[in-house]
Design a protein around this motif. Structure first.
Motif, mmCIF file in Angstrom:
data_model
loop_
_atom_site.group_PDB
_atom_site.id
_atom_site.type_symbol
_atom_site.label_atom_id
_atom_site.label_comp_id
_atom_site.label_asym_id
_atom_site.label_seq_id
_atom_site.Cartn_x
_atom_site.Cartn_y
_atom_site.Cartn_z
ATOM 1 N N MET A 187 1.321 -1.020 -0.230
ATOM 2 C CA MET A 187 -0.247 0.150 -0.143
ATOM 3 C C MET A 187 1.140 1.384 -0.227
ATOM 4 O O MET A 187 1.695 1.222 0.428
ATOM 5 C CB MET A 187 -1.105 0.123 1.441
ATOM 6 C CG MET A 187 -1.225 1.596 1.504
ATOM 7 S SD MET A 187 -2.753 1.993 3.100
ATOM 8 C CE MET A 187 -3.724 0.226 3.454
ATOM 9 N N ILE A 188 0.435 1.960 -1.133
ATOM 10 C CA ILE A 188 1.154 3.244 -0.895
ATOM 11 C C ILE A 188 0.773 4.377 -0.404
ATOM 12 O O ILE A 188 -0.394 4.525 -0.189
ATOM 13 C CB ILE A 188 1.550 3.312 -2.305
ATOM 14 C CG1 ILE A 188 2.187 2.822 -3.484
ATOM 15 C CG2 ILE A 188 2.422 4.915 -2.172
ATOM 16 C CD1 ILE A 188 2.894 3.217 -4.837
ATOM 17 N N LYS A 189 1.361 5.135 0.634
ATOM 18 C CA LYS A 189 1.013 5.957 1.752
ATOM 19 C C LYS A 189 1.133 7.167 0.759
ATOM 20 O O LYS A 189 2.434 8.022 1.271
ATOM 21 C CB LYS A 189 0.888 5.764 2.454
ATOM 22 C CG LYS A 189 0.319 4.778 3.590
ATOM 23 C CD LYS A 189 0.124 3.936 4.966
ATOM 24 C CE LYS A 189 -0.522 4.815 5.917
ATOM 25 N NZ LYS A 189 -0.416 4.145 7.203
ATOM 26 N N ILE A 235 -14.734 13.665 2.081
ATOM 27 C CA ILE A 235 -14.037 13.985 0.093
ATOM 28 C C ILE A 235 -13.667 12.227 0.458
ATOM 29 O O ILE A 235 -12.638 12.237 0.812
ATOM 30 C CB ILE A 235 -13.210 14.828 0.567
ATOM 31 C CG1 ILE A 235 -13.668 16.434 0.532
ATOM 32 C CG2 ILE A 235 -12.372 14.748 -1.028
ATOM 33 C CD1 ILE A 235 -11.904 17.369 0.823
ATOM 34 N N ARG A 236 -14.029 12.245 -1.180
ATOM 35 C CA ARG A 236 -13.928 10.391 -1.534
ATOM 36 C C ARG A 236 -12.097 10.339 -1.042
ATOM 37 O O ARG A 236 -11.851 8.842 -1.542
ATOM 38 C CB ARG A 236 -13.804 10.541 -2.763
ATOM 39 C CG ARG A 236 -14.156 10.612 -4.168
ATOM 40 C CD ARG A 236 -14.313 10.750 -5.745
ATOM 41 N NE ARG A 236 -15.377 11.301 -5.101
ATOM 42 C CZ ARG A 236 -16.541 11.077 -6.387
ATOM 43 N NH1 ARG A 236 -15.550 9.925 -7.319
ATOM 44 N NH2 ARG A 236 -17.502 11.195 -7.085
ATOM 45 N N TYR A 237 -11.249 11.470 -1.769
ATOM 46 C CA TYR A 237 -9.865 10.936 -1.654
ATOM 47 C C TYR A 237 -8.937 10.939 -0.538
ATOM 48 O O TYR A 237 -8.440 10.515 -0.472
ATOM 49 C CB TYR A 237 -9.333 12.305 -2.931
ATOM 50 C CG TYR A 237 -10.124 12.717 -4.003
ATOM 51 C CD1 TYR A 237 -10.696 13.978 -3.909
ATOM 52 C CD2 TYR A 237 -9.974 11.434 -4.462
ATOM 53 C CE1 TYR A 237 -11.223 14.156 -5.536
ATOM 54 C CE2 TYR A 237 -10.764 11.802 -6.162
ATOM 55 C CZ TYR A 237 -11.576 13.182 -6.508
ATOM 56 O OH TYR A 237 -12.529 13.252 -7.560
ATOM 57 N N VAL A 238 -10.131 11.483 0.421
ATOM 58 C CA VAL A 238 -9.518 11.192 2.031
ATOM 59 C C VAL A 238 -9.626 10.673 2.770
ATOM 60 O O VAL A 238 -10.383 10.059 2.709
ATOM 61 C CB VAL A 238 -9.313 12.702 2.441
ATOM 62 C CG1 VAL A 238 -8.817 12.948 4.112
ATOM 63 C CG2 VAL A 238 -9.635 13.767 2.492
ATOM 64 N N ASP A 239 -8.330 9.837 2.995
ATOM 65 C CA ASP A 239 -8.710 8.453 4.264
ATOM 66 C C ASP A 239 -8.236 8.868 5.367
ATOM 67 O O ASP A 239 -8.954 7.873 6.512
ATOM 68 C CB ASP A 239 -7.886 7.934 3.576
ATOM 69 C CG ASP A 239 -7.719 7.175 1.941
ATOM 70 O OD1 ASP A 239 -9.175 6.508 1.793
ATOM 71 O OD2 ASP A 239 -6.811 7.653 1.497
ATOM 72 N N LYS A 240 -7.373 9.811 5.476
ATOM 73 C CA LYS A 240 -7.134 10.081 7.511
ATOM 74 C C LYS A 240 -6.943 11.188 7.430
ATOM 75 O O LYS A 240 -6.888 11.944 6.385
ATOM 76 C CB LYS A 240 -6.564 9.426 7.578
ATOM 77 C CG LYS A 240 -6.272 8.729 9.588
ATOM 78 C CD LYS A 240 -4.789 8.123 9.694
ATOM 79 C CE LYS A 240 -4.972 8.105 11.199
ATOM 80 N NZ LYS A 240 -3.896 7.584 11.958
ATOM 81 N N VAL A 241 -7.240 11.473 8.401
ATOM 82 C CA VAL A 241 -7.109 13.625 9.017
ATOM 83 C C VAL A 241 -5.992 13.497 10.376
ATOM 84 O O VAL A 241 -7.136 12.862 10.880
ATOM 85 C CB VAL A 241 -8.531 14.332 8.462
ATOM 86 C CG1 VAL A 241 -7.956 16.031 9.092
ATOM 87 C CG2 VAL A 241 -9.106 14.280 7.593
ATOM 88 N N ILE A 242 -4.721 13.816 10.260
ATOM 89 C CA ILE A 242 -4.577 14.154 11.411
ATOM 90 C C ILE A 242 -4.217 15.843 11.940
ATOM 91 O O ILE A 242 -4.207 16.444 10.658
ATOM 92 C CB ILE A 242 -3.218 13.809 11.898
ATOM 93 C CG1 ILE A 242 -2.264 13.883 10.864
ATOM 94 C CG2 ILE A 242 -2.781 12.179 11.533
ATOM 95 C CD1 ILE A 242 -1.068 13.138 10.548
ATOM 96 N N ASP A 244 -2.284 4.966 -2.988
ATOM 97 C CA ASP A 244 -3.770 3.723 -2.488
ATOM 98 C C ASP A 244 -4.181 4.729 -1.183
ATOM 99 O O ASP A 244 -5.476 4.695 -0.691
ATOM 100 C CB ASP A 244 -3.094 2.462 -1.763
ATOM 101 C CG ASP A 244 -2.488 2.263 -2.897
ATOM 102 O OD1 ASP A 244 -2.775 1.651 -4.024
ATOM 103 O OD2 ASP A 244 -1.312 1.713 -2.388
ATOM 104 N N PHE A 245 -3.595 5.616 0.007
ATOM 105 C CA PHE A 245 -4.300 5.962 1.246
ATOM 106 C C PHE A 245 -3.713 7.142 1.007
ATOM 107 O O PHE A 245 -2.236 7.630 1.582
ATOM 108 C CB PHE A 245 -3.905 4.933 2.180
ATOM 109 C CG PHE A 245 -4.487 4.985 3.478
ATOM 110 C CD1 PHE A 245 -4.287 6.269 4.635
ATOM 111 C CD2 PHE A 245 -5.949 4.446 3.583
ATOM 112 C CE1 PHE A 245 -4.527 6.884 5.521
ATOM 113 C CE2 PHE A 245 -6.281 5.075 5.103
ATOM 114 C CZ PHE A 245 -5.578 5.068 6.237
#
Ligand code: C2G
Length: 129
Positions: free
Chosen positions: A1-3, A62-69, A29-30
Protein backbone atom coordinates in the motif's frame (compact mmCIF):
# COMPACT_ATOMS: atom_id res chain seq x y z
CA UNK A 1 0.00 0.00 0.00
CA UNK A 2 1.42 3.37 -1.06
CA UNK A 3 0.69 5.98 1.62
CA UNK A 4 0.58 9.68 0.75
CA UNK A 5 0.70 12.67 3.14
CA UNK A 6 -0.16 16.32 2.65
CA UNK A 7 -0.91 19.30 4.91
CA UNK A 8 -3.02 22.41 4.82
CA UNK A 9 -5.70 24.64 6.31
CA UNK A 10 -8.36 23.75 3.70
CA UNK A 11 -10.68 26.58 4.74
CA UNK A 12 -13.64 27.52 2.49
CA UNK A 13 -12.97 24.37 0.45
CA UNK A 14 -12.56 25.09 -3.27
CA UNK A 15 -11.55 23.45 -6.56
CA UNK A 16 -7.85 24.12 -5.92
CA UNK A 17 -8.01 22.04 -2.74
CA UNK A 18 -9.97 19.27 -4.46
CA UNK A 19 -7.53 19.19 -7.41
CA UNK A 20 -4.63 18.85 -4.96
CA UNK A 21 -6.30 16.10 -2.94
CA UNK A 22 -7.39 14.18 -6.06
CA UNK A 23 -3.88 14.25 -7.58
CA UNK A 24 -2.29 13.35 -4.24
CA UNK A 25 -4.56 10.31 -3.90
CA UNK A 26 -3.83 9.29 -7.50
CA UNK A 27 -0.17 8.93 -6.50
CA UNK A 28 -0.97 6.13 -4.04
CA UNK A 29 -3.60 4.10 -2.22
CA UNK A 30 -4.11 5.90 1.09
CA UNK A 31 -4.09 9.68 1.64
CA UNK A 32 -3.51 11.27 5.04
CA UNK A 33 -4.13 14.99 5.45
CA UNK A 34 -2.44 16.96 8.22
CA UNK A 35 -5.05 19.62 8.95
CA UNK A 36 -3.86 22.86 10.53
CA UNK A 37 -5.43 23.40 13.94
CA UNK A 38 -6.92 26.79 14.79
CA UNK A 39 -3.98 27.45 17.12
CA UNK A 40 -1.45 26.57 14.40
CA UNK A 41 -3.34 28.77 11.97
CA UNK A 42 -2.62 31.67 14.34
CA UNK A 43 1.07 30.82 13.96
CA UNK A 44 0.62 30.69 10.18
CA UNK A 45 -1.06 34.10 10.42
CA UNK A 46 -4.19 32.57 8.90
CA UNK A 47 -7.75 33.08 10.17
CA UNK A 48 -10.12 30.27 9.18
CA UNK A 49 -13.83 30.82 8.67
CA UNK A 50 -14.53 27.19 9.65
CA UNK A 51 -13.29 25.72 12.92
CA UNK A 52 -10.78 22.85 12.94
CA UNK A 53 -13.60 20.45 13.91
CA UNK A 54 -15.75 21.51 10.96
CA UNK A 55 -12.83 21.59 8.50
CA UNK A 56 -11.99 18.04 9.66
CA UNK A 57 -15.57 16.79 9.07
CA UNK A 58 -15.58 18.44 5.62
CA UNK A 59 -12.23 16.88 4.64
CA UNK A 60 -13.26 13.44 5.95
CA UNK A 61 -16.29 13.65 3.62
CA UNK A 62 -14.07 13.85 0.52
CA UNK A 63 -13.69 10.56 -1.38
CA UNK A 64 -9.91 11.10 -1.85
CA UNK A 65 -9.17 11.55 1.86
CA UNK A 66 -8.64 8.43 4.01
CA UNK A 67 -7.47 9.96 7.29
CA UNK A 68 -7.16 13.42 8.84
CA UNK A 69 -4.59 14.18 11.56
CA UNK A 70 -4.02 17.52 13.33
CA UNK A 71 -1.17 19.73 12.16
CA UNK A 72 -0.08 21.53 15.33
CA UNK A 73 3.38 22.84 14.42
CA UNK A 74 6.02 23.13 11.68
CA UNK A 75 8.21 20.46 13.31
CA UNK A 76 5.93 17.40 13.24
CA UNK A 77 6.33 16.36 9.61
CA UNK A 78 9.31 13.96 9.98
CA UNK A 79 7.60 12.23 12.89
CA UNK A 80 4.31 12.05 10.94
CA UNK A 81 6.12 10.54 7.92
CA UNK A 82 7.83 7.92 10.08
CA UNK A 83 4.87 7.11 12.33
CA UNK A 84 2.46 6.75 9.40
CA UNK A 85 4.88 4.85 7.10
CA UNK A 86 4.51 7.54 4.44
CA UNK A 87 5.91 6.84 0.95
CA UNK A 88 5.09 10.15 -0.73
CA UNK A 89 4.79 13.69 0.66
CA UNK A 90 2.80 16.07 -1.54
CA UNK A 91 2.24 19.84 -1.48
CA UNK A 92 1.23 22.51 -3.97
CA UNK A 93 4.23 24.09 -5.68
CA UNK A 94 3.80 27.37 -3.79
CA UNK A 95 5.71 25.35 -1.19
CA UNK A 96 8.40 24.20 -3.66
CA UNK A 97 11.68 23.36 -1.87
CA UNK A 98 10.23 24.25 1.58
CA UNK A 99 9.97 20.60 2.57
CA UNK A 100 12.93 19.09 0.70
CA UNK A 101 14.34 17.97 4.08
CA UNK A 102 11.71 15.21 3.94
CA UNK A 103 13.54 13.64 0.96
CA UNK A 104 15.63 11.71 3.50
CA UNK A 105 12.44 9.94 4.62
CA UNK A 106 10.09 9.72 1.62
CA UNK A 107 9.50 10.92 -1.93
CA UNK A 108 8.62 14.66 -2.06
CA UNK A 109 6.36 15.92 -4.85
CA UNK A 110 5.20 19.50 -5.44
CA UNK A 111 2.12 19.69 -7.66
CA UNK A 112 1.18 22.75 -9.76
CA UNK A 113 -1.30 24.98 -7.95
CA UNK A 114 -4.73 25.51 -9.52
CA UNK A 115 -4.58 28.99 -11.02
CA UNK A 116 -7.20 31.66 -10.26
CA UNK A 117 -8.64 30.38 -6.97
CA UNK A 118 -7.66 30.70 -3.31
CA UNK A 119 -9.41 31.08 0.02
CA UNK A 120 -8.11 34.66 0.20
CA UNK A 121 -9.58 35.43 -3.26
CA UNK A 122 -12.96 34.05 -2.19
CA UNK A 123 -12.96 36.30 0.89
CA UNK A 124 -12.01 39.35 -1.19
CA UNK A 125 -14.54 38.60 -3.94
CA UNK A 126 -17.35 38.11 -1.41
CA UNK A 127 -16.43 41.11 0.70
CA UNK A 128 -18.68 43.39 -1.32
CA UNK A 129 -21.68 41.00 -1.32
N1 C2G B 1 -3.63 24.69 -3.35
C1 C2G B 1 -3.58 24.49 -4.74
N2 C2G B 1 -4.17 25.39 -5.55
C2 C2G B 1 -4.81 26.48 -5.05
C3 C2G B 1 -4.88 26.68 -3.65
C4 C2G B 1 -4.28 25.76 -2.81
O1 C2G B 1 -2.99 23.49 -5.19
N3 C2G B 1 -5.38 27.35 -5.91
C5 C2G B 1 -2.96 23.71 -2.48
C6 C2G B 1 -1.85 24.33 -1.65
O2 C2G B 1 -0.65 24.43 -2.42
C7 C2G B 1 -1.72 23.31 -0.51
C8 C2G B 1 -3.17 22.82 -0.34
O3 C2G B 1 -3.88 23.19 -1.54
O4 C2G B 1 -0.89 22.23 -0.91
C9 C2G B 1 -3.86 23.42 0.86
O5 C2G B 1 -3.83 24.83 0.72
P1 C2G B 1 -3.95 25.73 2.05
O6 C2G B 1 -5.10 25.26 2.86
O7 C2G B 1 -3.82 27.16 1.66
O8 C2G B 1 -2.61 25.27 2.82
P2 C2G B 1 -1.50 26.22 3.46
O9 C2G B 1 -2.12 27.28 4.28
O10 C2G B 1 -0.57 26.56 2.38
O11 C2G B 1 -0.84 25.21 4.54
O12 C2G B 1 2.60 22.75 6.62
C10 C2G B 1 2.00 23.13 5.39
C11 C2G B 1 0.91 24.14 5.61
O13 C2G B 1 -0.03 23.68 6.57
C12 C2G B 1 0.23 24.41 4.28
Amino acid sequence: MIKVLTYGTFDLLHIGHINLLRRAKELGDFLIVGLSTDVFNDEKKKVSYHSFENRKIILESIRYVDKVIPEQNWEQKIEDVINNDIDIFVMGDDWKEHFDFLKDYCEVIYLPRTIGISTSKIKIDLNGV
